[in-house]
Write a protein that holds these residues in place. Structure first.
Motif, PDB file in Angstrom:
ATOM      1  N   SER A 173       9.691  10.171  -7.472  1.00 53.34           N
ATOM      2  CA  SER A 173       8.903  10.374  -6.271  1.00 53.34           C
ATOM      3  C   SER A 173       9.834  10.827  -5.155  1.00 53.34           C
ATOM      4  CB  SER A 173       8.206   9.070  -5.877  1.00 53.34           C
ATOM      5  OG  SER A 173       7.511   9.242  -4.671  1.00 53.34           O
ATOM      6  N   TYR A 174       9.608  12.016  -4.657  1.00 57.57           N
ATOM      7  CA  TYR A 174      10.430  12.599  -3.598  1.00 57.57           C
ATOM      8  C   TYR A 174      11.915  12.475  -3.924  1.00 57.57           C
ATOM      9  CZ  TYR A 174       6.383  13.338  -0.681  1.00 57.57           C
ATOM     10  OH  TYR A 174       5.192  13.788  -0.194  1.00 57.57           O
ATOM     11  N   MET A 230      13.490  10.452  -5.812  1.00 57.57           N
ATOM     12  CA  MET A 230      14.083   9.160  -6.168  1.00 57.57           C
ATOM     13  C   MET A 230      13.546   8.691  -7.519  1.00 57.57           C
ATOM     14  SD  MET A 230      14.308   5.538  -4.140  1.00 57.57           S
ATOM     15  CE  MET A 230      15.143   6.048  -2.680  1.00 57.57           C
ATOM     16  N   ASP A 270      17.115  -2.806  -0.442  1.00 62.71           N
ATOM     17  CA  ASP A 270      15.876  -3.328   0.097  1.00 62.71           C
ATOM     18  C   ASP A 270      15.082  -4.009  -0.998  1.00 62.71           C
ATOM     19  OD1 ASP A 270      14.023  -3.777   2.034  1.00 62.71           O
ATOM     20  OD2 ASP A 270      12.980  -1.882   1.775  1.00 62.71           O
ATOM     21  N   HIS A 294      14.998  -1.552  -4.001  1.00 66.49           N
ATOM     22  CA  HIS A 294      15.715  -0.290  -3.825  1.00 66.49           C
ATOM     23  C   HIS A 294      17.188  -0.576  -4.061  1.00 66.49           C
ATOM     24  CE1 HIS A 294      12.096   1.085  -1.673  1.00 66.49           C
ATOM     25  NE2 HIS A 294      12.502   2.274  -2.008  1.00 66.49           N
ATOM     26  N   ARG A 303      14.644   3.218  -7.433  1.00 61.52           N
ATOM     27  CA  ARG A 303      13.630   2.254  -7.031  1.00 61.52           C
ATOM     28  C   ARG A 303      13.112   1.578  -8.299  1.00 61.52           C
ATOM     29  NH1 ARG A 303       9.927   5.714  -4.656  1.00 61.52           N
ATOM     30  NH2 ARG A 303      11.042   5.608  -2.696  1.00 61.52           N
ATOM     31  N   LYS A 323      -3.979  -7.523   1.073  1.00 65.84           N
ATOM     32  CA  LYS A 323      -4.984  -6.596   1.580  1.00 65.84           C
ATOM     33  C   LYS A 323      -6.306  -7.262   1.954  1.00 65.84           C
ATOM     34  CE  LYS A 323      -2.773  -2.664   1.498  1.00 65.84           C
ATOM     35  NZ  LYS A 323      -2.570  -1.828   2.680  1.00 65.84           N
ATOM     36  N   LYS A 350       9.839  13.875   5.780  1.00 63.21           N
ATOM     37  CA  LYS A 350      10.189  13.888   4.362  1.00 63.21           C
ATOM     38  C   LYS A 350       8.914  13.802   3.525  1.00 63.21           C
ATOM     39  CE  LYS A 350      13.489  11.644   1.229  1.00 63.21           C
ATOM     40  NZ  LYS A 350      14.473  10.568   1.118  1.00 63.21           N
ATOM     41  N   LEU A 351       8.010  12.925   3.919  1.00 64.03           N
ATOM     42  CA  LEU A 351       6.766  12.781   3.165  1.00 64.03           C
ATOM     43  C   LEU A 351       5.927  14.054   3.264  1.00 64.03           C
ATOM     44  CD1 LEU A 351       5.002  10.506   1.647  1.00 64.03           C
ATOM     45  CD2 LEU A 351       3.697  10.504   3.748  1.00 64.03           C
ATOM     46  N   GLY A 368       1.968   9.498  -2.104  1.00 66.20           N
ATOM     47  CA  GLY A 368       3.349   9.408  -2.579  1.00 66.20           C
ATOM     48  C   GLY A 368       4.082   8.279  -1.906  1.00 66.20           C
ATOM     49  N   GLU A 369       5.308   8.062  -2.345  1.00 67.66           N
ATOM     50  CA  GLU A 369       6.104   7.033  -1.707  1.00 67.66           C
ATOM     51  C   GLU A 369       7.471   7.598  -1.419  1.00 67.66           C
ATOM     52  OE1 GLU A 369       6.770   3.692  -4.291  1.00 67.66           O
ATOM     53  OE2 GLU A 369       6.242   4.884  -6.022  1.00 67.66           O
ATOM     54  N   VAL A 370       7.979   7.230  -0.260  1.00 67.70           N
ATOM     55  CA  VAL A 370       9.241   7.807   0.133  1.00 67.70           C
ATOM     56  C   VAL A 370      10.078   6.741   0.828  1.00 67.70           C
ATOM     57  CG1 VAL A 370       8.026   8.786   2.124  1.00 67.70           C
ATOM     58  CG2 VAL A 370      10.263   9.589   1.611  1.00 67.70           C
ATOM     59  N   TYR A 371      11.375   6.762   0.534  1.00 70.06           N
ATOM     60  CA  TYR A 371      12.303   5.897   1.257  1.00 70.06           C
ATOM     61  C   TYR A 371      13.255   6.794   2.013  1.00 70.06           C
ATOM     62  CZ  TYR A 371      16.019   2.683   2.413  1.00 70.06           C
ATOM     63  OH  TYR A 371      16.949   1.954   3.116  1.00 70.06           O
ATOM     64  N   SER A 381      16.307   6.755   5.196  1.00 71.06           N
ATOM     65  CA  SER A 381      17.077   5.866   6.057  1.00 71.06           C
ATOM     66  C   SER A 381      17.945   6.661   7.005  1.00 71.06           C
ATOM     67  CB  SER A 381      17.925   4.909   5.222  1.00 71.06           C
ATOM     68  OG  SER A 381      18.788   5.635   4.405  1.00 71.06           O
ATOM     69  N   GLU A 393      22.062   0.475   8.248  1.00 64.66           N
ATOM     70  CA  GLU A 393      21.112   1.388   7.628  1.00 64.66           C
ATOM     71  C   GLU A 393      19.686   0.956   7.934  1.00 64.66           C
ATOM     72  OE1 GLU A 393      21.679   2.115   3.453  1.00 64.66           O
ATOM     73  OE2 GLU A 393      19.628   2.795   3.188  1.00 64.66           O
ATOM     74  N   TYR A 446      10.358   2.414   4.149  1.00 66.68           N
ATOM     75  CA  TYR A 446       9.740   2.609   2.837  1.00 66.68           C
ATOM     76  C   TYR A 446       8.258   2.827   3.082  1.00 66.68           C
ATOM     77  CZ  TYR A 446       8.043   1.501  -1.874  1.00 66.68           C
ATOM     78  OH  TYR A 446       7.412   1.535  -3.080  1.00 66.68           O
ATOM     79  N   VAL A 495       4.654   3.989   1.747  1.00 57.75           N
ATOM     80  CA  VAL A 495       3.786   4.255   0.614  1.00 57.75           C
ATOM     81  C   VAL A 495       2.484   4.803   1.164  1.00 57.75           C
ATOM     82  CG1 VAL A 495       2.628   3.305  -1.399  1.00 57.75           C
ATOM     83  CG2 VAL A 495       4.789   2.337  -0.654  1.00 57.75           C
ATOM     84  N   ARG A 544       1.335   1.109   2.858  1.00 63.68           N
ATOM     85  CA  ARG A 544       2.334   0.063   3.040  1.00 63.68           C
ATOM     86  C   ARG A 544       3.506   0.697   3.747  1.00 63.68           C
ATOM     87  NH1 ARG A 544       5.094  -3.992   4.024  1.00 63.68           N
ATOM     88  NH2 ARG A 544       6.379  -5.145   2.553  1.00 63.68           N
ATOM     89  N   HIS A 577       7.319  -0.514   4.980  1.00 68.48           N
ATOM     90  CA  HIS A 577       8.311  -1.585   5.095  1.00 68.48           C
ATOM     91  C   HIS A 577       9.512  -1.062   5.849  1.00 68.48           C
ATOM     92  CE1 HIS A 577      10.571  -5.156   4.119  1.00 68.48           C
ATOM     93  NE2 HIS A 577      11.547  -4.406   3.692  1.00 68.48           N
ATOM     94  N   ARG A 595      13.381  -1.484   6.535  1.00 70.48           N
ATOM     95  CA  ARG A 595      14.613  -2.169   6.136  1.00 70.48           C
ATOM     96  C   ARG A 595      15.415  -2.382   7.413  1.00 70.48           C
ATOM     97  NH1 ARG A 595      20.104  -2.198   5.541  1.00 70.48           N
ATOM     98  NH2 ARG A 595      20.787  -3.101   3.582  1.00 70.48           N
TER      99      ARG A 595
END
Lengths: 173, 406
Positions: free
Chosen positions: A31-32, A34, A64, A83, A94, A153, B94-95, B337-340, B342, B349, B353, B355, B364, B366, B368
């Motif tokens: 995903s992207y 990673m 993380d 992570h 991940r 949720k 990025k997303l 999609g999901e992207v991290y 930093s 850092e 994160y 989602v 979601r 998150h 860090r």
């Protein structure tokens, strides 16, 4: 530190993992950019240990750790997302494990990574994940008396259009 | 351990003192509580509790479209809000697979490095305050004021900046902003030099800071340290170098590292980083000046689906009004999609994160937060040390309650 140009690729990481744990155990995708993979929750510690100790993988930095909730994934509602970072070759991956909502028991990574201690407490605090073997699994950001796990949720934020509440003091009356 | 007090056999009294340091204590510079167990002045153990200003940012973010999350990020590490804002916008980019023009990257670098300087100035001068030297703190406030004035020219606010947009800035830098940056580049090195002279080879200061609050590189890595605290322990991990964002690869700068990871090395690393930031700002300013003609008017990427239209147009043009409404309400498409992502924040850092399930808000999100992660090492850092050293250790870790508690 030297940035190695011969960095391991996602395919090689996957190959190492499948060699060790079998093809059926690893579900991976990208995903992207990673490399992301999922395994059964019962082997999470073995996987993390393998990623940590195997010299060619060397994922020794826990960037993380956080929780996630998918109410519609029956039997795999509560997830924990790691992570990891190989600082020498500068690769991030991940890793996810999922547990059922009525028994969200997942082994703790705090013996391997001291950093995981509070991050797991945070995940417990918000998602109710029971980290087996954690030295001190208690709430960290919320009050101890709280009897629910707020980031799940089923707890929506307050409906902003509700009219049954006296909000005069907050300028919304 | 030997005790001076001898208790009779079977006594219920204990030999140690329990001290409640915090949650509101002038020496903690923020809302932190530590319940210390002391033997005289020596710390036997401590129990930290955090969360006093927890504001449920991650939950809030689940109901907010992208632009409404930017002000939340302001309130993480509020000593360097622009870095948080830009970290968030970079994550969105990025997303959304948006690439930004070089000029935008350089302008961002200027602002981010100014923010890093203001962050480090606060931290280092507070270390001075806690070791008994108040002058430095008041002196460098002038420079922080200059930095805040630059923010003000660029975005209109000072502390919680809410700076920039997805794809760039809300407006181009005006001449006053550039003049203020020039002024800063002239005045700041002198001040920093003096600030360094005041502390670095000061006998009292060195005695207080050396060999206190130290950590080995190995333990620091295991504890998930990042930023200046990790570099002070001798690991040259810097997000700007390892995963360059916003064209950091175009700049020439060093990553200063320490050796012992103690309070003194943390101070030195931050001091050296401020010089490096200055170098980066000078280079970025040069690069920005090289854009001439229409290139000098570029301050955002052409992404009408995500970049808010000009306010004048919103009031006078139908098209712009529609886009404005759609973007604010989160009605423009966000991919699944999901992207991290930093960035190198003021104290380590800072990761996002994200989602996305394709909805109008993150499924979601998150954060860090570096200081949440490294604060857990505090007990190990201060154990068997003196109470007065523990205070310095706390400020030299650069703990920011807003980031810690999210």
């Amino acid at each position: 530190m030297e940035l190695n140009n011969m960095a391991i690729t996602s395919a090689e990481i996957l190959q190492k993992l499948t060699q060790k744990f079998g093809e059926d155990a690893i579900h991976s995708y990208e995903s992207y950019g990673m490399f992301t993979f999922e395994t059964d929750k019962d082997i999470n510690l073995k996987v993390l240990q393998f990623l940590y100790e195997e010299p060619s993988l060397n994922f020794q930095f826990l960037t993380d750790l956080c929780g996630i909730h998918y109410p519609d994934n029956t039997g795999k509602e509560i997830g924990v997302v790691y992570h990891l970072h190989n600082l020498v070759e500068n690769i991030r991956i991940r890793y996810k494990v999922f547990a059922p909502k009525d028994a969200p028991n997942i082994f703790t990574a705090s013996k391997l990574f001291s950093a995981a201690n509070w991050m797991e407490r945070e995940t417990y605090d918000f998602y109710g994940v029971n980290f087996i073997g954690h030295p001190k699994l208690k709430r960290i950001l919320n009050v101890d008396e709280m009897d629910y796990f707020p980031l799940r949720k089923e707890y929506p934020l307050e409906d902003q259009t509700r009219i049954d509440k006296d909000d005069e003091m907050f300028g919304r009356g | 351990m030997e005790h001076h007090v001898k208790l009779p056999e079977g006594s219920i009294e204990k030999l140690t003192t329990t001290l409640n340091l915090g949650p509101t204590h002038p020496a903690t510079h923020g809302v932190f509580q530590n319940i210390l167990e002391l033997d005289g002045e020596r710390i036997i153990s401590t129990e930290q509790s955090v969360g006093f200003i927890h504001r449920a940012f991650e939950k809030l973010a689940e109901r907010r479209p992208l632009y409404q999350i930017t002000p939340i990020t302001d309130r993480l590490n509020y000593c360097s809000s622009p870095i948080n804002n830009m970290g968030w916008h970079l994550t969105c980019e990025k997303l959304l697979k948006i690439s930004t023009p070089k000029r935008v990257d350089y302008l961002r670098v200027i602002i981010m490095e100014l923010a890093r300087i203001s962050d480090h100035l606060i931290c280092n001068s507070i270390v001075g305050v806690d070791s008994g030297a108040y002058t430095g703190f008041l002196y460098v406030m002038q420079q922080r004021e200059l930095i805040y004035e630059i923010y003000e020219e660029v975005c209109g606010s000072r502390l919680t900046t809410n700076i920039g947009r997805v794809g760039g800035f809300e407006r181009n830098f005006n001449n006053i902003a550039f003049q203020k940056i020039e002024k800063f580049l002239v005045e700041y090195p002198k001040v920093l030099k003096e600030f360094g002279n005041l502390f670095i080879r000061n006998r009292i200061f060195m005695d207080r800071l050396q060999n206190t609050g130290g950590i080995s590189a190995e333990r620091a890595l295991n504890y998930g340290f990042t930023g200046p605290n990790l570099r002070a322990a001798g690991v040259d991990y810097d997000v700007r170098v390892h995963s360059p964002y916003s064209s950091y690869e175009d700049f020439d700068f060093n990553v200063p590292v320490g050796k012992t990871g103690d309070n003194y090395d943390r101070f030195l690393v931050r001091d050296a980083e401020m010089w490096e930031s200055l170098k980066i700002i000078e280079q970025a300013y040069q690069k920005v000046q090289e854009f001439k003609g229409t290139d000098a008017d570029v301050f955002h990427a052409e992404v009408p689906e995500y970049y808010l239209p000009k306010k004048e147009d919103v009031y006078t043009k139908m098209e712009a009004l529609i886009w404005h409404f759609k973007i604010i309400m989160g009605e423009t498409a966000i991919p699944k999609g999901e992207v991290y992502n930093s960035v190198e924040g003021g104290n380590g850092e800072l990761g996002f994160y994200f989602v996305s399930d394709g909805g109008r808000t993150p499924y979601r999100l998150h954060f860090r937060r570096p200081c949440f992660i490294y604060y857990q090492a505090y007990e190990e850092l201060i154990k068997n040390g003196l109470l007065s050293d523990a205070i310095i250790t706390m400020s030299s870790l650069n703990l920011i309650a807003g980031e810690l508690d999210a």
